[in-house]
Scaffold this motif. Structure first.
Motif, PDB file in Angstrom:
ATOM      1  N   PRO A  18       9.869  -0.174 -41.685  1.00  0.00           N
ATOM      2  CA  PRO A  18       9.018  -0.519 -40.547  1.00  0.00           C
ATOM      3  C   PRO A  18       8.268  -1.822 -40.813  1.00  0.00           C
ATOM      4  N   VAL A  19       8.246  -2.706 -39.808  1.00  0.00           N
ATOM      5  CA  VAL A  19       7.479  -3.951 -39.909  1.00  0.00           C
ATOM      6  C   VAL A  19       6.215  -3.799 -39.071  1.00  0.00           C
ATOM      7  N   LEU A  20       6.360  -3.168 -37.906  1.00  0.00           N
ATOM      8  CA  LEU A  20       5.210  -2.860 -37.058  1.00  0.00           C
ATOM      9  C   LEU A  20       5.383  -1.422 -36.582  1.00  0.00           C
ATOM     10  N   ASP A  21       4.278  -0.689 -36.566  1.00  0.00           N
ATOM     11  CA  ASP A  21       4.368   0.725 -36.228  1.00  0.00           C
ATOM     12  C   ASP A  21       3.335   1.053 -35.154  1.00  0.00           C
ATOM     13  N   ASP A  22       3.816   1.242 -33.934  1.00  0.00           N
ATOM     14  CA  ASP A  22       2.983   1.736 -32.848  1.00  0.00           C
ATOM     15  C   ASP A  22       1.707   0.896 -32.643  1.00  0.00           C
ATOM     16  N   VAL A  23       1.891  -0.393 -32.423  1.00  0.00           N
ATOM     17  CA  VAL A  23       0.754  -1.300 -32.239  1.00  0.00           C
ATOM     18  C   VAL A  23       0.433  -1.441 -30.751  1.00  0.00           C
ATOM     19  N   SER A  24      -0.830  -1.237 -30.392  1.00  0.00           N
ATOM     20  CA  SER A  24      -1.253  -1.418 -29.001  1.00  0.00           C
ATOM     21  C   SER A  24      -2.572  -2.175 -28.956  1.00  0.00           C
ATOM     22  N   PHE A  25      -2.679  -3.134 -28.070  1.00  0.00           N
ATOM     23  CA  PHE A  25      -3.974  -3.764 -27.792  1.00  0.00           C
ATOM     24  C   PHE A  25      -3.898  -4.515 -26.481  1.00  0.00           C
ATOM     25  N   ILE A  26      -5.068  -4.932 -26.007  1.00  0.00           N
ATOM     26  CA  ILE A  26      -5.158  -5.634 -24.732  1.00  0.00           C
ATOM     27  C   ILE A  26      -5.901  -6.946 -24.968  1.00  0.00           C
ATOM     28  N   ALA A  27      -5.491  -7.998 -24.281  1.00  0.00           N
ATOM     29  CA  ALA A  27      -6.243  -9.255 -24.375  1.00  0.00           C
ATOM     30  C   ALA A  27      -6.473  -9.785 -22.975  1.00  0.00           C
ATOM     31  N   ASN A  28      -7.666 -10.314 -22.738  1.00  0.00           N
ATOM     32  CA  ASN A  28      -7.983 -10.852 -21.419  1.00  0.00           C
ATOM     33  C   ASN A  28      -8.553 -12.256 -21.487  1.00  0.00           C
ATOM     34  N   ALA A  29      -8.591 -12.915 -20.359  1.00  0.00           N
ATOM     35  CA  ALA A  29      -9.111 -14.283 -20.280  1.00  0.00           C
ATOM     36  C   ALA A  29     -10.526 -14.315 -20.850  1.00  0.00           C
ATOM     37  N   GLY A  30     -10.840 -15.401 -21.568  1.00  0.00           N
ATOM     38  CA  GLY A  30     -12.172 -15.563 -22.131  1.00  0.00           C
ATOM     39  C   GLY A  30     -12.304 -15.012 -23.539  1.00  0.00           C
ATOM     40  N   GLU A  31     -11.288 -14.299 -24.000  1.00  0.00           N
ATOM     41  CA  GLU A  31     -11.378 -13.727 -25.345  1.00  0.00           C
ATOM     42  C   GLU A  31     -10.771 -14.666 -26.376  1.00  0.00           C
ATOM     43  N   PHE A  32     -11.403 -14.718 -27.558  1.00  0.00           N
ATOM     44  CA  PHE A  32     -10.837 -15.430 -28.694  1.00  0.00           C
ATOM     45  C   PHE A  32     -10.688 -14.385 -29.801  1.00  0.00           C
ATOM     46  N   LEU A 212      -4.526  -5.746 -39.024  1.00  0.00           N
ATOM     47  CA  LEU A 212      -3.264  -5.059 -39.290  1.00  0.00           C
ATOM     48  C   LEU A 212      -3.237  -4.657 -40.757  1.00  0.00           C
ATOM     49  N   SER A 213      -2.803  -3.432 -41.006  1.00  0.00           N
ATOM     50  CA  SER A 213      -2.639  -3.007 -42.389  1.00  0.00           C
ATOM     51  C   SER A 213      -1.593  -1.908 -42.426  1.00  0.00           C
ATOM     52  N   GLY A 214      -0.706  -1.973 -43.407  1.00  0.00           N
ATOM     53  CA  GLY A 214       0.347  -0.965 -43.513  1.00  0.00           C
ATOM     54  C   GLY A 214       1.135  -0.836 -42.224  1.00  0.00           C
ATOM     55  N   GLN A 215       1.461  -1.967 -41.608  1.00  0.00           N
ATOM     56  CA  GLN A 215       2.284  -2.030 -40.388  1.00  0.00           C
ATOM     57  C   GLN A 215       1.585  -1.485 -39.149  1.00  0.00           C
ATOM     58  N   ARG A 216       0.340  -0.999 -39.288  1.00  0.00           N
ATOM     59  CA  ARG A 216      -0.352  -0.447 -38.129  1.00  0.00           C
ATOM     60  C   ARG A 216      -1.590  -1.287 -37.808  1.00  0.00           C
ATOM     61  N   LEU A 217      -1.987  -1.217 -36.552  1.00  0.00           N
ATOM     62  CA  LEU A 217      -3.237  -1.876 -36.164  1.00  0.00           C
ATOM     63  C   LEU A 217      -4.365  -0.903 -36.486  1.00  0.00           C
TER      64      LEU A 217
END
Lengths: 255, 329
Positions: A18-32, A212-217
């Motif tokens: 596994p390189v990435l495992d079940d990663v979810s997130f949201i990004a919106n305008a104005g965010e850095f 990110l750590s161990g392929q998970r967020l």
């Protein structure tokens, strides 16, 4: 209204690992957003997936509620700009030619217009790379090249900017300029996601941290939340501690 | 050095056009035996025949063959992101050579009124094209590295079959094989010349109009993809167009080497890497170079001739050595 970027349950395996495992997130305008993690945690892979360069094995990436696959390549390039970790060092193009390539998705015609040149000029002034516009990329130093790449990305006038280690090779003053610039872009209504190893830069300029750590967020924190906890720091090293500068700003130091 | 401005680009391209046109007008007059401008206008005249049927067709063939090879080289260098890549690297031209050598060995003169060697060369390069494409693209993903490795492997396989056939052929056939493998410009009929010119012009235009995409692809596949290019179809189209340019040329002239290295390199080093300048100029100057080499070969040891391939290789060899030295230092 749908989110600008929505990453849903993304997983990727490479050679049965596994390189990435079940990663979810949201990004919106104005965010850095700073994307943090140790070597090999999957940061670059995640950036490539969000840029549409790689397909996840499962899960989906939505831009404005529409899956990346369904976007025509050119329309996607007008919305999402990606700054790679590096380009071939032996490029024979001049710095300005490289920056002008960022205008290609916006122009059907064969020649660069005066407007393209003006936009390239403005972007290169912002990253202080205008002075070596006529030098070929292979004659530039690592830091100078990085500033050219940053300008090439900014000139694309996207809504979502993805930077893979934008401050690498930069001297300290240029690192601060680079992060201030990205913060300004976010403040002007763009969304910026930057991979970095510099936790202090992230705490000083970003609005959110993804770890990110161990392929998970494992952590998705606003900077204010991050200031109140030490737990997320343990991902990087047990020697880290979160303190405060005389000016009351968060500062991570090591013993 | 500083890259050139918009006005300088226009001046450079128009200079190249001028050089190309002057070569087309002047070079037919070069050759053993002086031809007077007046005799050319009379129909029933041996000088007129030599001029119109031999020298003009030969010059036109040289101009467009050199242009096609040089543009093909520029294209493959962008596709593979390697300044030393040529159509030869990917086996297309060796495939053409193998096809031609097989027809020479079989002793077939014409197939359906067309010289058999041409048919053989086209069939050979087409076979290699299909072979490289299927071998280099498992899971239908083409990468520069995959193309390069498969191309080199197929290239050496074809070369060894050519050597084998060459060693087994009789004396006279062996001579025609060596002669063909050197690469030379010979007079051709206007009919075949027309077909050739139309093919080259269409393929070249299709390549040149996509110059911006070649710029992006020559940086990086990801760089191109994040700037609006559909990389896989583009690489496929590029490889096919490059093969068409090379195969059409080699069928008529044999494998003329080095023009596709010398011209793009000189242009990149002296002027610009931007394919919008590089591609038209490589075509124009590459054509001129081959036509001039052919004209030199006609006169320098008259009444004998040096094939254009030999003249070019004599110039190209030292250039390659110099190029490698530059790269190392």
């Amino acid at each position: 209204m749908s989110n600008l970027l929505e990453v849903k349950n993304v997983s990727l395996r490479h050679a049965h690992k596994p390189v990435l495992d079940d990663v979810s997130f949201i990004a919106n305008a104005g965010e850095f957003i700073a994307l943090l993690g140790c070597n090999g945690a999957g940061k670059t892979t995640l950036m490539d997936i969000v840029a549409g360069l790689r397909k996840p094995d499962s899960g989906e990436v939505l831009l404005d509620g529409r899956e990346l696959d369904e976007w025509p390549r050119n329309a996607l390039s007008q919305r999402v700009a990606h700054m790679p970790q590096a380009v071939r060092p032996d490029l024979g193009y001049s710095a300005e030619q490289v920056v002008l390539m960022g205008r290609y998705p916006h122009r059907e015609s064969w020649f660069d217009s005066p407007e393209d040149h003006a936009l390239a000029h403005a972007a290169m002034e912002r990253t202080q790379s205008w002075e070596f516009r006529n030098r070929r990329v292979h004659t530039l130093s690592g830091g100078e090249r990085q500033r050219v790449l940053l300008a090439a990305c900014l000139v694309q006038h996207a809504d979502l900017f993805l930077f893979d280690e934008p401050s690498i090779y930069l001297d300290i003053d240029q690192q601060l300029r680079c992060f201030a610039l990205l913060r300004d872009e976010a403040a002007s209504g763009k969304a910026c996601i930057a991979v970095t190893h510099d936790i202090n830069l992230a705490l000083s300029y970003c609005s959110r941290l993804l770890v990110l750590s161990g392929q998970r967020l494992v952590f998705d924190l606003s900077v204010d939340e991050a200031r109140g906890s030490q737990e997320w720091l343990q991902v990087f090293s047990r020697q880290l501690e979160l303190g405060t500068t005389p000016h009351g700003r968060p500062w991570v130091w090591y013993q | 050095m500083t890259p050139i401005s918009g006005r300088a680009v226009r001046r450079l391209v128009s200079t190249c056009i001028l050089i190309f046109l002057s070569a087309a007008v002047l070079l037919p007059w070069v050759g053993p035996g002086v031809i007077s401008p007046r005799s050319v206008l009379h129909r029933d005249n041996s000088d007129a025949y030599i001029f119109w049927q031999l020298r003009v067709t030969r010059t036109l063939l040289a101009l467009f063959a050199g242009g096609a090879l040089s543009l093909g080289g520029t294209l493959f260098q962008a596709l593979l992101r390697d300044a030393l890549a040529t159509p030869y690297t990917l086996g297309v031209s060796t495939g053409a050579s193998l096809g031609a050598v097989i027809t020479i060995c079989l002793g077939v003169a014409t197939i359906g009124g067309i010289p058999a060697v041409w048919v053989g060369a086209l069939a050979g390069s087409l076979a290699v094209l299909v072979l490289v494409m299927t071998a280099a693209a498992p899971q239908r993903r083409i990468t520069a590295f995959g193309l390069l490795l498969t191309g080199v492997a197929i290239n050496s396989m074809c070369s060894s079959v050519i050597l084998l056939l060459h060693s087994m052929a009789g004396v006279s056939r062996s001579f025609s094989i060596s002669r063909w493998l050197i690469g030379s410009i010979d007079a051709t009929s206007y009919r075949s010349l027309c077909i050739f010119l139309i093919t080259v012009c269409i393929a070249s235009l299709l390549v040149i109009v996509q110059a911006k995409d070649w710029n992006l692809l020559s940086v990086d596949e990801h760089w191109a993809a994040t700037r609006g290019v559909r990389v896989q179809p583009l690489m496929l189209i590029g490889y096919i167009l490059g093969s068409v340019l090379t195969a059409a040329t080699i069928a008529l002239t044999g494998p003329i080497a080095f023009v596709e290295l010398i011209v793009p390199h000189m242009l990149r080093a002296r002027f610009s890497s931007d394919h919008r300048v590089l591609m038209p100029c490589s075509f124009l100057l590459g054509g001129t170079l081959v036509a001039v080499c052919d004209a030199i070969g006609r006169v320098i040891v008259a009444p004998n001739e040096i094939p254009a391939g030999v003249t070019l290789a004599l110039i190209g060899g030292p250039y390659m050595v110099w190029l490698v030295r530059e790269r190392v230092s």
